[in-house]
Design a protein around this motif. Sequence first.
Motif, PDB file in Angstrom:
ATOM      1  N   PHE A 171      -5.728  -3.204  -0.530  1.00 31.95           N
ATOM      2  CA  PHE A 171      -5.061  -3.432  -1.712  1.00 31.95           C
ATOM      3  C   PHE A 171      -4.288  -2.389  -2.176  1.00 31.95           C
ATOM      4  CE2 PHE A 171      -8.884  -6.186  -1.333  1.00 31.95           C
ATOM      5  CZ  PHE A 171      -8.434  -7.507  -2.021  1.00 31.95           C
ATOM      6  N   GLY A 172      -3.321  -2.524  -2.911  1.00 31.97           N
ATOM      7  CA  GLY A 172      -2.608  -1.245  -3.734  1.00 31.97           C
ATOM      8  C   GLY A 172      -2.971  -1.494  -5.089  1.00 31.97           C
ATOM      9  N   THR A 173      -3.079  -0.153  -5.742  1.00 28.40           N
ATOM     10  CA  THR A 173      -3.387  -0.212  -7.027  1.00 28.40           C
ATOM     11  C   THR A 173      -2.719   0.804  -7.954  1.00 28.40           C
ATOM     12  OG1 THR A 173      -5.543  -0.001  -8.706  1.00 28.40           O
ATOM     13  CG2 THR A 173      -5.393   1.597  -6.781  1.00 28.40           C
TER      14      THR A 173
ATOM     15  N   PHE B 255      -6.456   8.306  -0.665  1.00 23.49           N
ATOM     16  CA  PHE B 255      -5.923   9.289  -1.661  1.00 23.49           C
ATOM     17  C   PHE B 255      -4.316   9.944  -1.316  1.00 23.49           C
ATOM     18  CE2 PHE B 255     -10.237   9.519  -2.774  1.00 23.49           C
ATOM     19  CZ  PHE B 255     -10.204   9.165  -4.215  1.00 23.49           C
ATOM     20  N   SER B 256      -4.077   9.668   0.051  1.00 25.66           N
ATOM     21  CA  SER B 256      -2.903  10.249   0.603  1.00 25.66           C
ATOM     22  C   SER B 256      -1.377   9.341   0.223  1.00 25.66           C
ATOM     23  CB  SER B 256      -3.132  10.729   1.953  1.00 25.66           C
ATOM     24  OG  SER B 256      -3.351   9.539   2.695  1.00 25.66           O
ATOM     25  N   VAL B 257      -1.581   8.240  -0.089  1.00 24.64           N
ATOM     26  CA  VAL B 257      -0.367   7.510  -0.590  1.00 24.64           C
ATOM     27  C   VAL B 257      -0.541   7.193  -1.745  1.00 24.64           C
ATOM     28  CG1 VAL B 257      -0.603   6.573   1.892  1.00 24.64           C
ATOM     29  CG2 VAL B 257      -1.783   5.413   0.156  1.00 24.64           C
ATOM     30  N   PHE B 258       0.882   6.888  -2.332  1.00 29.97           N
ATOM     31  CA  PHE B 258       0.940   6.261  -3.579  1.00 29.97           C
ATOM     32  C   PHE B 258       1.947   4.988  -3.418  1.00 29.97           C
ATOM     33  CE2 PHE B 258       3.089   5.402  -7.683  1.00 29.97           C
ATOM     34  CZ  PHE B 258       1.946   5.664  -8.357  1.00 29.97           C
ATOM     35  N   PRO B 259       1.485   3.901  -4.153  1.00 33.37           N
ATOM     36  CA  PRO B 259       0.538   3.558  -4.794  1.00 33.37           C
ATOM     37  C   PRO B 259      -0.785   3.774  -3.869  1.00 33.37           C
ATOM     38  CG  PRO B 259       1.528   1.486  -4.518  1.00 33.37           C
ATOM     39  CD  PRO B 259       2.209   2.760  -3.917  1.00 33.37           C
ATOM     40  N   ARG B 260      -1.665   4.116  -4.901  1.00 36.86           N
ATOM     41  CA  ARG B 260      -3.214   4.478  -3.904  1.00 36.86           C
ATOM     42  C   ARG B 260      -3.655   2.995  -3.346  1.00 36.86           C
ATOM     43  NH1 ARG B 260      -1.531   9.008  -4.528  1.00 36.86           N
ATOM     44  NH2 ARG B 260      -2.510  10.490  -5.953  1.00 36.86           N
ATOM     45  N   GLU B 261      -4.266   3.273  -2.253  1.00 32.59           N
ATOM     46  CA  GLU B 261      -4.560   1.936  -1.407  1.00 32.59           C
ATOM     47  C   GLU B 261      -6.157   1.895  -1.299  1.00 32.59           C
ATOM     48  OE1 GLU B 261      -2.377   0.673   2.350  1.00 32.59           O
ATOM     49  OE2 GLU B 261      -4.344   1.466   3.143  1.00 32.59           O
ATOM     50  N   LEU B 262      -6.935   0.776  -1.292  1.00 31.86           N
ATOM     51  CA  LEU B 262      -8.304   0.514  -1.267  1.00 31.86           C
ATOM     52  C   LEU B 262      -8.315  -0.397   0.029  1.00 31.86           C
ATOM     53  CD1 LEU B 262      -8.808  -0.644  -4.890  1.00 31.86           C
ATOM     54  CD2 LEU B 262      -9.434   1.563  -3.939  1.00 31.86           C
TER      55      LEU B 262
END
Length: 86
Positions: free
Chosen positions: A17-19, A47-54
Amino acid sequence: MCLLSDNVIPGNRGTSFGTDAKEETDLKNIQKSILSIDGIKEVLINFSVFPRELRVFSNKMIPVQLIETKVKSVGFHAVSKDSFYK
């Protein structure tokens, strides 16, 4: 409707999921909220990508919409990525 894209499938692959949350405290609140769902066994935060990924792992089938609703209750959005994205 597709079984794979509409649900978190049990196993070791998980669903991404992107948040739009940026701060670590917000992401931890999202993680805590998702972990409160029966059947969710782990939520990893990238935490190393944007948007943050879950990445969400479960031990039973969980509707993606339920996870998206839980994240909205914390004040953010989560969008499921394609189950075969990577």
